[in-house]
Scaffold this motif. Structure first.
Motif, PDB file in Angstrom:
ATOM      1  N   PRO A   1     -28.860 -50.414  28.408  1.00  0.00           N
ATOM      2  CA  PRO A   1     -30.025 -50.445  27.649  1.00  0.00           C
ATOM      3  C   PRO A   1     -30.479 -48.654  27.687  1.00  0.00           C
ATOM      4  CG  PRO A   1     -30.122 -52.021  29.310  1.00  0.00           C
ATOM      5  CD  PRO A   1     -28.728 -51.385  29.604  1.00  0.00           C
ATOM      6  N   SER A   2     -31.160 -48.311  26.703  1.00  0.00           N
ATOM      7  CA  SER A   2     -31.624 -46.776  26.901  1.00  0.00           C
ATOM      8  C   SER A   2     -32.927 -46.793  26.893  1.00  0.00           C
ATOM      9  CB  SER A   2     -31.306 -46.286  25.464  1.00  0.00           C
ATOM     10  OG  SER A   2     -32.039 -46.755  24.431  1.00  0.00           O
ATOM     11  N   ILE A   3     -33.473 -45.535  27.699  1.00  0.00           N
ATOM     12  CA  ILE A   3     -34.869 -45.187  27.987  1.00  0.00           C
ATOM     13  C   ILE A   3     -35.340 -43.924  27.147  1.00  0.00           C
ATOM     14  CG2 ILE A   3     -36.373 -44.667  29.721  1.00  0.00           C
ATOM     15  CD1 ILE A   3     -35.592 -47.409  30.274  1.00  0.00           C
TER      16      ILE A   3
ATOM     17  N   LEU B   1     -30.254 -42.829  29.782  1.00  0.00           N
ATOM     18  CA  LEU B   1     -31.593 -41.832  29.729  1.00  0.00           C
ATOM     19  C   LEU B   1     -31.347 -40.871  28.545  1.00  0.00           C
ATOM     20  CD1 LEU B   1     -32.146 -40.992  33.189  1.00  0.00           C
ATOM     21  CD2 LEU B   1     -33.268 -42.819  31.974  1.00  0.00           C
ATOM     22  N   ASP B   2     -32.081 -41.367  27.240  1.00  0.00           N
ATOM     23  CA  ASP B   2     -32.303 -40.155  26.226  1.00  0.00           C
ATOM     24  C   ASP B   2     -32.808 -39.013  26.658  1.00  0.00           C
ATOM     25  OD1 ASP B   2     -30.553 -41.637  24.414  1.00  0.00           O
ATOM     26  OD2 ASP B   2     -32.126 -42.953  24.389  1.00  0.00           O
ATOM     27  N   VAL B   3     -32.368 -37.937  26.834  1.00  0.00           N
ATOM     28  CA  VAL B   3     -33.097 -36.655  26.996  1.00  0.00           C
ATOM     29  C   VAL B   3     -32.992 -35.871  25.753  1.00  0.00           C
ATOM     30  CG1 VAL B   3     -32.838 -34.525  28.590  1.00  0.00           C
ATOM     31  CG2 VAL B   3     -31.841 -36.662  29.213  1.00  0.00           C
TER      32      VAL B   3
ATOM     33  N   ALA C   1     -26.877 -39.916  31.439  1.00  0.00           N
ATOM     34  CA  ALA C   1     -28.022 -38.990  30.613  1.00  0.00           C
ATOM     35  C   ALA C   1     -27.259 -38.483  29.298  1.00  0.00           C
ATOM     36  CB  ALA C   1     -28.236 -37.783  31.173  1.00  0.00           C
ATOM     37  N   HIS C   2     -27.795 -39.035  28.361  1.00  0.00           N
ATOM     38  CA  HIS C   2     -27.487 -38.405  26.867  1.00  0.00           C
ATOM     39  C   HIS C   2     -28.385 -37.295  26.572  1.00  0.00           C
ATOM     40  CE1 HIS C   2     -27.605 -39.599  22.341  1.00  0.00           C
ATOM     41  NE2 HIS C   2     -26.818 -38.564  22.629  1.00  0.00           N
ATOM     42  N   LEU C   3     -27.454 -36.188  26.517  1.00  0.00           N
ATOM     43  CA  LEU C   3     -28.333 -34.750  26.341  1.00  0.00           C
ATOM     44  C   LEU C   3     -28.374 -34.478  24.939  1.00  0.00           C
ATOM     45  CD1 LEU C   3     -26.709 -32.953  29.531  1.00  0.00           C
ATOM     46  CD2 LEU C   3     -28.913 -34.365  29.131  1.00  0.00           C
TER      47      LEU C   3
ATOM     48  N   HIS D   1     -29.110 -41.326  13.044  1.00  0.00           N
ATOM     49  CA  HIS D   1     -29.160 -39.803  13.185  1.00  0.00           C
ATOM     50  C   HIS D   1     -30.062 -40.104  14.618  1.00  0.00           C
ATOM     51  CE1 HIS D   1     -27.742 -38.609   9.623  1.00  0.00           C
ATOM     52  NE2 HIS D   1     -28.091 -39.709   9.089  1.00  0.00           N
ATOM     53  N   PRO D   2     -29.865 -39.042  15.517  1.00  0.00           N
ATOM     54  CA  PRO D   2     -30.672 -39.133  16.934  1.00  0.00           C
ATOM     55  C   PRO D   2     -32.016 -38.943  16.837  1.00  0.00           C
ATOM     56  CG  PRO D   2     -28.904 -37.267  16.714  1.00  0.00           C
ATOM     57  CD  PRO D   2     -28.913 -37.906  15.530  1.00  0.00           C
ATOM     58  N   GLY D   3     -32.805 -39.049  17.810  1.00  0.00           N
ATOM     59  CA  GLY D   3     -33.986 -38.808  17.963  1.00  0.00           C
ATOM     60  C   GLY D   3     -35.080 -39.666  18.367  1.00  0.00           C
ATOM     61  N   LYS D   4     -35.004 -41.128  18.006  1.00  0.00           N
ATOM     62  CA  LYS D   4     -35.862 -42.026  18.412  1.00  0.00           C
ATOM     63  C   LYS D   4     -35.421 -43.366  18.366  1.00  0.00           C
ATOM     64  CE  LYS D   4     -37.154 -42.201  13.432  1.00  0.00           C
ATOM     65  NZ  LYS D   4     -37.718 -42.789  12.402  1.00  0.00           N
ATOM     66  N   TYR D   5     -36.137 -44.283  18.945  1.00  0.00           N
ATOM     67  CA  TYR D   5     -35.963 -45.698  18.596  1.00  0.00           C
ATOM     68  C   TYR D   5     -36.134 -46.157  17.188  1.00  0.00           C
ATOM     69  CZ  TYR D   5     -36.663 -46.733  24.047  1.00  0.00           C
ATOM     70  OH  TYR D   5     -36.340 -46.526  25.314  1.00  0.00           O
ATOM     71  N   GLY D   6     -35.147 -47.127  17.134  1.00  0.00           N
ATOM     72  CA  GLY D   6     -35.553 -47.792  15.666  1.00  0.00           C
ATOM     73  C   GLY D   6     -35.144 -47.494  14.394  1.00  0.00           C
ATOM     74  N   SER D   7     -34.111 -46.314  14.452  1.00  0.00           N
ATOM     75  CA  SER D   7     -33.575 -45.949  13.140  1.00  0.00           C
ATOM     76  C   SER D   7     -32.527 -47.023  12.729  1.00  0.00           C
ATOM     77  CB  SER D   7     -32.782 -44.521  13.446  1.00  0.00           C
ATOM     78  OG  SER D   7     -33.884 -43.680  13.857  1.00  0.00           O
TER      79      SER D   7
ATOM     80  N   VAL E   1     -21.345 -46.875  21.428  1.00  0.00           N
ATOM     81  CA  VAL E   1     -22.156 -46.606  20.152  1.00  0.00           C
ATOM     82  C   VAL E   1     -23.395 -46.598  20.607  1.00  0.00           C
ATOM     83  CG1 VAL E   1     -20.265 -47.404  18.601  1.00  0.00           C
ATOM     84  CG2 VAL E   1     -21.724 -49.079  19.833  1.00  0.00           C
ATOM     85  N   ASP E   2     -24.106 -45.868  19.861  1.00  0.00           N
ATOM     86  CA  ASP E   2     -25.685 -45.527  20.241  1.00  0.00           C
ATOM     87  C   ASP E   2     -26.457 -45.573  18.799  1.00  0.00           C
ATOM     88  OD1 ASP E   2     -28.083 -45.064  21.528  1.00  0.00           O
ATOM     89  OD2 ASP E   2     -27.455 -42.770  22.052  1.00  0.00           O
ATOM     90  N   GLY E   3     -27.413 -46.364  18.721  1.00  0.00           N
ATOM     91  CA  GLY E   3     -28.554 -46.351  17.660  1.00  0.00           C
ATOM     92  C   GLY E   3     -28.205 -47.493  16.766  1.00  0.00           C
ATOM     93  N   GLY E   4     -29.464 -48.376  16.663  1.00  0.00           N
ATOM     94  CA  GLY E   4     -29.430 -49.391  15.798  1.00  0.00           C
ATOM     95  C   GLY E   4     -28.657 -50.747  16.044  1.00  0.00           C
ATOM     96  N   VAL E   5     -28.167 -50.728  17.425  1.00  0.00           N
ATOM     97  CA  VAL E   5     -27.583 -51.914  17.883  1.00  0.00           C
ATOM     98  C   VAL E   5     -28.165 -53.267  18.032  1.00  0.00           C
ATOM     99  CG1 VAL E   5     -25.707 -52.541  19.396  1.00  0.00           C
ATOM    100  CG2 VAL E   5     -25.726 -50.392  18.782  1.00  0.00           C
TER     101      VAL E   5
ATOM    102  N   ILE F   1     -28.415 -50.110  23.892  1.00  0.00           N
ATOM    103  CA  ILE F   1     -29.556 -50.757  23.180  1.00  0.00           C
ATOM    104  C   ILE F   1     -30.888 -50.004  23.561  1.00  0.00           C
ATOM    105  CG2 ILE F   1     -30.454 -53.065  22.674  1.00  0.00           C
ATOM    106  CD1 ILE F   1     -27.367 -52.972  22.327  1.00  0.00           C
ATOM    107  N   GLY F   2     -31.736 -49.602  22.450  1.00  0.00           N
ATOM    108  CA  GLY F   2     -32.974 -49.186  22.563  1.00  0.00           C
ATOM    109  C   GLY F   2     -34.042 -50.289  22.384  1.00  0.00           C
ATOM    110  N   SER F   3     -34.525 -49.977  21.060  1.00  0.00           N
ATOM    111  CA  SER F   3     -35.754 -50.916  20.491  1.00  0.00           C
ATOM    112  C   SER F   3     -35.570 -52.504  20.529  1.00  0.00           C
ATOM    113  CB  SER F   3     -35.917 -50.536  19.145  1.00  0.00           C
ATOM    114  OG  SER F   3     -35.000 -50.548  18.278  1.00  0.00           O
ATOM    115  N   PHE F   4     -33.922 -52.982  20.575  1.00  0.00           N
ATOM    116  CA  PHE F   4     -33.697 -54.276  20.380  1.00  0.00           C
ATOM    117  C   PHE F   4     -34.274 -54.917  21.814  1.00  0.00           C
ATOM    118  CE2 PHE F   4     -31.494 -58.224  20.746  1.00  0.00           C
ATOM    119  CZ  PHE F   4     -31.755 -58.667  19.607  1.00  0.00           C
TER     120      PHE F   4
HETATM  121  C1  DX5 Z   1     -31.542 -42.446  19.642  1.00  0.00           C
HETATM  122  C2  DX5 Z   1     -31.097 -42.486  21.221  1.00  0.00           C
HETATM  123  C3  DX5 Z   1     -30.621 -43.961  21.528  1.00  0.00           C
HETATM  124  C4  DX5 Z   1     -31.793 -44.704  21.253  1.00  0.00           C
HETATM  125  C5  DX5 Z   1     -31.149 -46.180  20.694  1.00  0.00           C
HETATM  126  O1  DX5 Z   1     -31.423 -40.884  19.407  1.00  0.00           O
HETATM  127  O2  DX5 Z   1     -29.957 -41.513  21.541  1.00  0.00           O
HETATM  128  O3  DX5 Z   1     -30.055 -43.993  22.722  1.00  0.00           O
HETATM  129  O4  DX5 Z   1     -32.406 -44.817  22.376  1.00  0.00           O
HETATM  130  O5  DX5 Z   1     -32.478 -46.848  20.207  1.00  0.00           O
HETATM  131  P1  DX5 Z   1     -32.207 -47.821  19.062  1.00  0.00           P
HETATM  132  O6  DX5 Z   1     -31.364 -49.087  19.690  1.00  0.00           O
HETATM  133  O7  DX5 Z   1     -33.631 -48.357  19.030  1.00  0.00           O
HETATM  134  O8  DX5 Z   1     -31.717 -47.356  17.743  1.00  0.00           O
END
Ligand code: DX5
Ligand code: ZN
Length: 209
Positions: free
Chosen positions: A7-9, A34-36, A61-63, A135-141, A165-169, A187-190
């Motif tokens: 899980p991502s934060i 942890l999304d930094v 930590a995902h920098l 594309h990085p930067g937020k939940y829910g892309s 893998v990271d994003g939209g999972v 996994i973020g928003s899910f």
């Molecule tokens: C996106 C972050 C991800 C994010 C994933 O830039 O690196 O780690 O938290 O969120 P979802 O799963 O909602 O795409």
């Protein structure tokens, strides 16, 4: 390969960090991502305040920052492993060396537009590759299905390396990524937006088999 759901934060304050980690306490993940974000490498910010990670969690930590080396020096004590972007402005070899010096694991992340050929020189030096499936930067892309080919290619080059893998999972896209060769799934928003996090977690676990 060992499979893992991580899980991502994303958090803009200690309060938000605690609320989100509290939510995860109902599913007890072994690892947390942890999304930094520094507001320049990507537009938004996350964990840009002097944060304290709740002790019960091991975390990576995902920098998504311009200067990962500085962040690593400052925060290595409460982090177990680091993921540095190929596109950041630091010399990656220096970050890899530094993480090893602190006896931490290190991975390299590739943005969707980065050619996977660029990462091949690092594959032997690192513990994992993180393939951004948004594309990085937020939940829910939205998940980018073109990234499945990148996963397949890196898996061919590095049969034993962890590929995350990271994003939209979601349970559906997790299956596609697993089939392509990924073995770790961020996994973020899910999870964070789930009305019942335990039900969402079980759906993800079921999609691993
Ligand atoms: C996106 C972050 C991800 C994010 C994933 O830039 O690196 O780690 O938290 O969120 P979802 O799963 O909602 O795409
Ligand atoms: Zn991330």
């Amino acid at each position: 390969m060992k499979l893992a759901i991580i899980p991502s934060i994303i958090a803009r304050s200690q309060k938000e960090l605690e609320e989100r980690t509290h939510k995860l306490s109902f599913i007890k993940p072994t690892y947390m991502h942890l999304d930094v974000m520094d507001g320049t490498f990507v537009k938004r910010t996350s964990l840009e305040f002097p944060f304290i990670v709740p002790k019960s969690y091991a975390c990576e930590a995902h920098l998504m920052v311009r200067n990962p080396k500085g962040w690593l020096v400052k925060n290595h004590a409460q982090i177990d492993s680091f993921i540095v972007h190929y596109e950041s402005e630091t010399h990656l070899h220096e970050c890899i060396k530094l993480a090893k010096h602190y006896k931490k694991k290190i991975g390299v992340a590739l943005n969707p537009e980065t050619d996977d050929e660029d990462s091949t020189q690092y594959l032997k030096l690192i513990d994992k590759v993180l393939i951004m499936t948004v594309h990085p930067g937020k939940y829910g892309s939205p998940f980018l299905p073109e990234m499945l080919e990148k996963i397949r290619h890196i898996r061919k080059l590095a049969p034993k390396l962890d590929i995350e893998v990271d994003g939209g999972v979601t349970p559906e896209t997790l299956k596609l990524c697993k089939h392509a060769g990924a073995n770790q799934f961020v996994i973020g928003s899910f999870l964070q937006n789930a009305s019942d996090i335990k039900v969402a977690w079980n759906k993800l676990k079921n999609s691993l088999v």
